[in-house]
Write an enzyme that holds these catalytic residues in place. Structure first.
Site, PDB file in Angstrom:
ATOM      1  CG  ASN A  90      50.037  37.126  35.943  1.00  0.00           C
ATOM      2  OD1 ASN A  90      50.264  37.385  34.763  1.00  0.00           O
ATOM      3  ND2 ASN A  90      50.703  37.694  36.946  1.00  0.00           N
ATOM      4  CB  ILE A 111      42.819  34.120  38.002  1.00  0.00           C
ATOM      5  CG1 ILE A 111      42.427  32.866  37.229  1.00  0.00           C
ATOM      6  CG2 ILE A 111      43.237  35.220  37.040  1.00  0.00           C
ATOM      7  CD1 ILE A 111      41.190  33.038  36.356  1.00  0.00           C
ATOM      8  CB  CYS A 112      47.269  36.720  40.682  1.00  0.00           C
ATOM      9  SG  CYS A 112      47.905  38.259  41.407  1.00  0.00           S
ATOM     10  CB  VAL A 113      43.973  39.640  36.960  1.00  0.00           C
ATOM     11  CG1 VAL A 113      42.541  39.312  37.321  1.00  0.00           C
ATOM     12  CG2 VAL A 113      44.036  40.748  35.937  1.00  0.00           C
ATOM     13  CG  LEU A 168      49.131  34.159  42.008  1.00  0.00           C
ATOM     14  CD1 LEU A 168      47.686  33.728  41.821  1.00  0.00           C
ATOM     15  CD2 LEU A 168      49.409  34.437  43.480  1.00  0.00           C
TER      16      LEU A 168
END
Length: 270
Positions: free
Chosen positions: A86, A93-95, A128
């Protein structure tokens, strides 16, 4: 260059309160840093959670706040290279917390805790870093090996932690050693006894040492004797020094002479 002028005054006040709270009671494994002249960029050092491939590493990240924060979520980036599904290769950052799940009521503390939890439980479905996501789903051991390799090469090393009381304990030990030194005497605990010689006869000074043996010293004209003992409160066990005066010679001869004179007078009467 971004400055606090990019944020509304009410937002700056809210951030100041949050940052003070994070500094006084930081979340576990998270240390926050900020530039007082620019609240729009928040830096944080995140310790790799134990039991994960990121253990024994510290990862630096930043949160960038836009002018309409907190109505829009901050953007998060890892500045330290990390192998994670992620987190993109550029550090993005992918959250969900920073995307569709964001609400203005969520604060910086919540965001930082979620990011650290991401190191414990990645979400490969929304990866990602596709290589890391695929590896995690197909071969966890290989994924963990890659993540540990990145951690060992790029992550910062955690600072050593001291157990509570270890320094004070060492200081206390040093104090005990110092008080047990014979050379360091507290004047308040010292006892001084001055004994002068008798004008009638020589004095006999007897000092009993630790071994219990007597060491007599005699002389016709002895100077005043000063003996110093240390109380038991200083931690030193010293045998008390006792000065005894013994009268001899002329002092004891006087009673005997009187008896002889009395006998002579009795014989003359006979």
């Amino acid at each position: 260059m971004a400055t606090n002028e990019n944020l509304p005054p009410n937002v700056i006040k809210q951030l100041a309160r949050e940052l003070k709270s994070l500094d006084e009671t930081p979340p576990e494994g998270i240390k926050v840093g900020v530039n007082d002249d620019d609240f729009s960029t928040i830096y944080a050092d995140i310790e790799g959670p134990a039991g994960t491939p990121y253990e024994n590493g510290v990862f630096r990240m930043k949160l960038i706040l836009s002018r309409d924060f907190p109505h829009s979520p901050p953007k998060g980036y890892f500045l330290t290279k990390i192998f994670h599904p992620n987190i993109a290769t550029n550090g993005e950052i992918c959250v969900n917390t920073l995307k569709r799940d964001w609400t203005p009521s969520l604060g910086l503390r919540h965001v930082l805790i979620v990011v650290r939890c991401l190191l414990i439980e990645p979400f490969p479905e929304s990866a990602l870093n596709e290589q890391a996501g695929k590896m995690l789903l197909e071969n966890y051991e290989e994924y963990a090996r890659h993540a540990r390799l990145y951690t060992g090469i790029h992550a910062l090393k955690p600072k050593p932690k001291f157990k509570a009381g270890s320094i004070s304990g060492s200081t206390a030990a040093l104090n005990v050693d110092q008080t047990s030194s014979v050379c360091s005497l507290d004047p308040k605990n010292a006892l001084s006894v001055v004994v002068g010689p008798t004008p009638l006869a020589p004095s006999l000074n007897t000092m009993k040492g630790v071994s219990g043996q007597d060491h007599p010293t005699t002389g016709p004209n002895l100077s005043p004797t000063v003996e110093i003992g240390v109380s038991s409160g200083s931690g030193v066990a010293l045998a008390p020094m006792v000065t005894q005066k013994k009268e001899c010679g002329l002092v004891k001869a006087q009673p005997d002479k009187k008896k002889i004179d009395a006998r002579k007078k009795s014989l003359k009467r006979l």
